[in-house]
Design a protein around this motif. Structure first.
Motif, short mmCIF file in Angstrom:
data_model
loop_
_atom_site.label_atom_id
_atom_site.label_comp_id
_atom_site.label_asym_id
_atom_site.label_seq_id
_atom_site.Cartn_x
_atom_site.Cartn_y
_atom_site.Cartn_z
N PRO A 191 51.62 50.91 9.92
CA PRO A 191 52.25 50.49 11.18
C PRO A 191 52.59 51.64 12.11
CG PRO A 191 53.90 50.61 9.45
CD PRO A 191 52.58 50.97 8.80
N TRP A 192 52.18 52.86 11.75
CA TRP A 192 52.68 54.03 12.46
C TRP A 192 51.87 54.38 13.71
CZ3 TRP A 192 57.32 55.41 10.91
CH2 TRP A 192 57.70 55.13 9.59
N ARG A 193 50.63 53.93 13.80
CA ARG A 193 49.80 54.26 14.95
C ARG A 193 49.11 53.01 15.48
NH1 ARG A 193 51.57 59.23 16.49
NH2 ARG A 193 51.23 60.82 14.91
N GLU A 194 48.70 53.08 16.75
CA GLU A 194 47.97 51.99 17.39
C GLU A 194 46.54 52.41 17.65
OE1 GLU A 194 49.05 48.99 17.93
OE2 GLU A 194 51.14 49.32 17.35
N LEU A 195 45.61 51.51 17.35
CA LEU A 195 44.18 51.80 17.53
C LEU A 195 43.87 52.22 18.96
CD1 LEU A 195 41.25 51.73 16.43
CD2 LEU A 195 41.19 49.31 17.05
N ALA A 196 44.57 51.64 19.92
CA ALA A 196 44.28 51.93 21.33
C ALA A 196 44.43 53.41 21.66
CB ALA A 196 45.19 51.10 22.23
N ALA A 197 45.24 54.14 20.87
CA ALA A 197 45.46 55.55 21.16
C ALA A 197 44.23 56.41 20.86
CB ALA A 197 46.65 56.07 20.37
N ASP A 198 43.37 55.96 19.96
CA ASP A 198 42.25 56.78 19.50
C ASP A 198 40.88 56.19 19.85
OD1 ASP A 198 43.87 58.72 18.29
OD2 ASP A 198 44.06 57.54 16.47
N ILE A 199 40.86 54.97 20.35
CA ILE A 199 39.59 54.29 20.57
C ILE A 199 39.10 54.49 22.00
CG2 ILE A 199 40.25 52.02 21.49
CD1 ILE A 199 38.17 52.58 18.32
N ASN A 200 37.82 54.38 22.18
CA ASN A 200 37.21 54.43 23.51
C ASN A 200 37.55 53.13 24.25
OD1 ASN A 200 35.57 54.50 25.75
ND2 ASN A 200 33.68 54.93 24.63
N ARG A 201 38.31 53.26 25.33
CA ARG A 201 38.76 52.07 26.06
C ARG A 201 38.03 51.87 27.38
NH1 ARG A 201 45.12 52.78 26.30
NH2 ARG A 201 44.53 54.98 26.54
N SER A 202 36.84 52.44 27.48
CA SER A 202 36.07 52.30 28.72
C SER A 202 35.55 50.88 28.91
CB SER A 202 34.90 53.29 28.73
OG SER A 202 34.01 53.01 27.66
N GLN A 203 35.47 50.11 27.82
CA GLN A 203 35.03 48.72 27.88
C GLN A 203 35.58 48.00 26.65
OE1 GLN A 203 30.73 48.18 27.10
NE2 GLN A 203 30.63 50.40 26.79
N PRO A 204 35.58 46.67 26.64
CA PRO A 204 36.04 45.94 25.46
C PRO A 204 35.31 46.40 24.20
CG PRO A 204 35.76 44.43 27.30
CD PRO A 204 35.21 45.76 27.74
N LEU A 205 36.04 46.44 23.08
CA LEU A 205 35.47 46.98 21.84
C LEU A 205 34.22 46.23 21.41
CD1 LEU A 205 35.67 48.97 19.53
CD2 LEU A 205 37.32 47.45 18.42
N ALA A 206 34.20 44.92 21.53
CA ALA A 206 33.02 44.14 21.14
C ALA A 206 31.81 44.53 21.99
CB ALA A 206 33.30 42.64 21.27
N ASN A 207 32.01 44.72 23.28
CA ASN A 207 30.92 45.14 24.17
C ASN A 207 30.42 46.53 23.81
OD1 ASN A 207 31.42 42.72 25.42
ND2 ASN A 207 32.27 43.61 27.29
N LEU A 208 31.37 47.41 23.51
CA LEU A 208 31.00 48.78 23.15
C LEU A 208 30.14 48.81 21.89
CD1 LEU A 208 31.33 51.89 23.42
CD2 LEU A 208 33.43 51.67 22.07
N LEU A 209 30.56 48.08 20.86
CA LEU A 209 29.84 48.10 19.59
C LEU A 209 28.50 47.40 19.67
CD1 LEU A 209 32.89 47.43 17.25
CD2 LEU A 209 31.59 49.57 17.43
N ALA A 210 28.32 46.54 20.66
CA ALA A 210 27.05 45.83 20.83
C ALA A 210 26.13 46.53 21.81
CB ALA A 210 27.31 44.40 21.30
N SER A 211 26.56 47.69 22.33
CA SER A 211 25.81 48.35 23.40
C SER A 211 24.58 49.12 22.92
CB SER A 211 26.74 49.31 24.15
OG SER A 211 27.17 50.37 23.30
N GLY A 212 24.46 49.36 21.61
CA GLY A 212 23.32 50.08 21.08
C GLY A 212 23.59 51.54 20.79
#
Length: 209
Positions: free
Chosen positions: A120-141
């Protein structure tokens, strides 16, 4: 008994409590001073009986989150999920390819891997690429999932590979000592949900010994 051990010993039983009375800046840069009162619950009086008061000095503070008031747990640690952002290399997590399974299963597994690393100590949003929704990013190729501490990055790589993607990890430079040979590794003071990340801590008793 050293004051740190004395403080910890007064907080180890079920009826022991502490009160974080005050947090203030210290006399040197990046120093925080905490005033902690220990107490024991008196069932007959239905209240807390004061025991001792301490000053905890945090030196070389890098990060903190503090809430004043009564607490039940206080600890010092050299290893903790919070310290991963300070004591391990940062890694750029890239990927190529298309998921072999449901994209939503992959998104769920990415979140789960992060929680398993940091709790519970960290939030994914702090380390993830937020340029687009995560599902779109992972499906981008191809792209960059994020930049995160090495243990989290390695876990993410296993998740990506499990879903048919090819992970690409790039470790950023990281030094455990400064130019004078002094350790850069951080330590943690935890007080329930509050914490201080610093190079070191000292404990002194206030008033009569």
């Amino acid at each position: 008994m050293p004051r740190r051990e004395q403080l910890l010993s007064q907080l180890q039983d079920e009826d022991d409590y502490g009160i974080l009375l005050m947090a203030q800046m210290g006399g040197v840069p990046n120093e925080i001073q905490l005033i902690v009162q220990t107490a024991r619950y008196d069932a007959a009086a239905q209240g807390l009986r004061e025991r001792s008061a301490y000053v905890i000095r945090a030196l070389g503070v890098r990060e903190h989150r503090l809430s004043l008031g009564v607490f039940g747990q206080l600890f010092f640690a050299d290893e903790h999920p919070i310290l991963l952002h300070h004591n391990t290399p940062r890694v750029v997590v890239g990927f190529e390819g298309q998921p072999s399974r449901s994209i939503y299963e992959l998104v769920l597994d990415v979140h789960q891997a992060y929680v398993l690393t940091f709790g519970p100590w960290r939030e994914l949003a702090a380390d993830i690429n937020r340029s687009q929704p995560l599902a779109n990013l992972l499906a981008s190729g191809a792209g960059v999932l994020g930049v995160m501490p090495q243990p989290a990055a390695e876990r993410m790589a296993r998740v990506l590979a499990h879903h048919g993607l090819t992970p690409r990890l790039k470790v950023q430079p990281f030094e455990t000592e400064d130019e004078h040979g002094r350790s850069r590794l951080m330590k943690l003071l935890g007080i329930d949900d509050s914490y201080v990340v610093a190079l070191d801590f000292s404990v002194e008793q206030m008033g009569k010994v």
